[in-house]
Motif scaffolding. Sequence first.
Motif, PDB file in Angstrom:
ATOM      1  N   UNK A   1       0.851  -1.187   0.000  1.00 10.57           N
ATOM      2  CA  UNK A   1       0.000   0.000   0.000  1.00 10.57           C
ATOM      3  C   UNK A   1       0.894   1.247   0.000  1.00 10.57           C
ATOM      4  N   UNK A   2       0.604   2.184  -0.870  1.00 14.50           N
ATOM      5  CA  UNK A   2       1.410   3.393  -0.942  1.00 14.50           C
ATOM      6  C   UNK A   2       0.685   4.528  -0.246  1.00 14.50           C
ATOM      7  N   UNK A   3       1.354   5.168   0.645  1.00 16.87           N
ATOM      8  CA  UNK A   3       0.741   6.268   1.359  1.00 16.87           C
ATOM      9  C   UNK A   3       1.634   7.484   1.225  1.00 16.87           C
ATOM     10  N   UNK A   4       1.057   8.575   0.764  1.00 13.71           N
ATOM     11  CA  UNK A   4       1.891   9.716   0.433  1.00 13.71           C
ATOM     12  C   UNK A   4       1.919  10.786   1.523  1.00 13.71           C
ATOM     13  N   UNK A   5       0.755  11.212   1.960  1.00 13.96           N
ATOM     14  CA  UNK A   5       0.716  12.393   2.818  1.00 13.96           C
ATOM     15  C   UNK A   5       1.327  12.110   4.192  1.00 13.96           C
ATOM     16  N   UNK A   6       1.994  13.091   4.765  1.00 17.27           N
ATOM     17  CA  UNK A   6       2.660  12.884   6.048  1.00 17.27           C
ATOM     18  C   UNK A   6       1.677  12.933   7.215  1.00 17.27           C
ATOM     19  N   UNK A   7       0.603  13.683   7.079  1.00 15.19           N
ATOM     20  CA  UNK A   7      -0.338  13.852   8.184  1.00 15.19           C
ATOM     21  C   UNK A   7      -1.180  12.586   8.385  1.00 15.19           C
ATOM     22  N   UNK A   8      -1.263  11.765   7.346  1.00 12.54           N
ATOM     23  CA  UNK A   8      -2.134  10.595   7.425  1.00 12.54           C
ATOM     24  C   UNK A   8      -1.643   9.596   8.462  1.00 12.54           C
ATOM     25  N   UNK A   9      -2.546   8.883   9.049  1.00 12.63           N
ATOM     26  CA  UNK A   9      -2.141   7.884  10.014  1.00 12.63           C
ATOM     27  C   UNK A   9      -3.275   7.539  10.938  1.00 12.63           C
ATOM     28  N   UNK A  10      -2.932   7.023  12.101  1.00 14.14           N
ATOM     29  CA  UNK A  10      -3.975   6.592  13.016  1.00 14.14           C
ATOM     30  C   UNK A  10      -3.435   6.642  14.438  1.00 14.14           C
ATOM     31  N   UNK A  11      -4.358   6.657  15.387  1.00  9.65           N
ATOM     32  CA  UNK A  11      -4.008   6.682  16.804  1.00  9.65           C
ATOM     33  C   UNK A  11      -3.849   5.261  17.311  1.00  9.65           C
ATOM     34  N   UNK A  12      -2.853   5.022  18.121  1.00 16.38           N
ATOM     35  CA  UNK A  12      -2.800   3.739  18.817  1.00 16.38           C
ATOM     36  C   UNK A  12      -3.714   3.825  20.037  1.00 16.38           C
ATOM     37  N   UNK A  13      -4.059   2.671  20.604  1.00 13.61           N
ATOM     38  CA  UNK A  13      -4.956   2.673  21.761  1.00 13.61           C
ATOM     39  C   UNK A  13      -4.341   3.432  22.932  1.00 13.61           C
ATOM     40  N   UNK A  14      -3.015   3.563  22.945  1.00 10.09           N
ATOM     41  CA  UNK A  14      -2.352   4.311  24.017  1.00 10.09           C
ATOM     42  C   UNK A  14      -2.389   5.810  23.755  1.00 10.09           C
ATOM     43  N   UNK A  15      -2.951   6.201  22.602  1.00 10.93           N
ATOM     44  CA  UNK A  15      -3.108   7.628  22.318  1.00 10.93           C
ATOM     45  C   UNK A  15      -1.977   8.223  21.498  1.00 10.93           C
ATOM     46  N   UNK A  16      -1.009   7.414  21.062  1.00 10.05           N
ATOM     47  CA  UNK A  16       0.096   7.932  20.249  1.00 10.05           C
ATOM     48  C   UNK A  16      -0.323   7.980  18.785  1.00 10.05           C
TER      49      UNK A  16
END
Length: 316
Positions: free
Chosen positions: A1-16
């Motif tokens: 999977x190719x992901x370009x944007x730097x802001x993209x992502x997700x939260x871990x359950x620990x909040x990181x």
Amino acid sequence: MTIAATRRGFLTAAGAWATASLAGPRAVAAQGDAKVLLLGTKGGPRVNKGRANPSNLVVAANRSCVVDCGYGVTRQLIEAGVEAHEVRSILITHNHSDHVLELGPLVYTAWAGGLREPVDIWGPPPIKRIVASFLDSMAYDIDIRIEDEGRPDLRKLAQVHEFEVPGDGSVIVFERDSLKVSATKVRHPPLSHAYAYRFDTPGRSIVLSGDTTYSPELIALARGADVLVHEVMHLEGLDRLLSRVPNAPSLRKHLIESHTTTEQLGRVAAEAGVRTLVLSHFVPGDDPSITDAMWSEGVRKNFFGEIVVGRDLMMI
Ligand SMILES: [Zn+2]
Ligand SMILES: [Zn+2]
């Protein structure tokens, strides 16, 4: 999977915050484990700042399965680093608008983004009519783009599997590679068809309740699961919410009869014996005065496992 944007992502359950450039949702789940990414965690069809309307992504056995398509699902997927055309499987728990409003537009957007392979859509009646009506409403545009841009016919790519679950047990929805998805009927009156889904992989099992009041069928489906993502309603907060809306009496009746309070939810999780309980589909979902501790408080009376108060773009 190719992901370009730097802001993209997700939260871990620990909040990181995990940026998608480090590990996209599917890469995280590539080890035979299933993961669930909460895309929208606010219950109900109203749109506000803050939590998005209901939708989830389960990633398992190298497959991305969207569960429910509330308003904003496409944008939330993109925020998480998943393009619409990567989604091949969509499961709908029930046909309240906060779970299907953006189903058609998600499939359309996948097609606009280059989809050439079928997308499977599972759900209760009348899901077939809902998808067909949307595609019909877009026929003018679809016909032009087939002719003008050489695209395949979206009406043939959208494969709808409408199915009914008997009231007293679960059914297998599909089994592919090392992933088994099963469903049971839950209690969400006045709808006669509302489902919960269970995802089993060799390493992990995840259950999503959909919308339901206390439901023994859901407890049976969730028995021994690693993760239960369950809807939740805060009674005191609900009464504050209702003081702001015009249709309060009938809305309160619906909410009490068809959703799960924090105390009830603790019982559900304890009786099912799940390891981790994830709160989602918050009602009210737009009241910042209800803290995470307040959401957990009622649940904790009955359940002693791990409690995660869900947030949009959190992966568990
Ligand atoms: Zn809902
Ligand atoms: Zn509902």
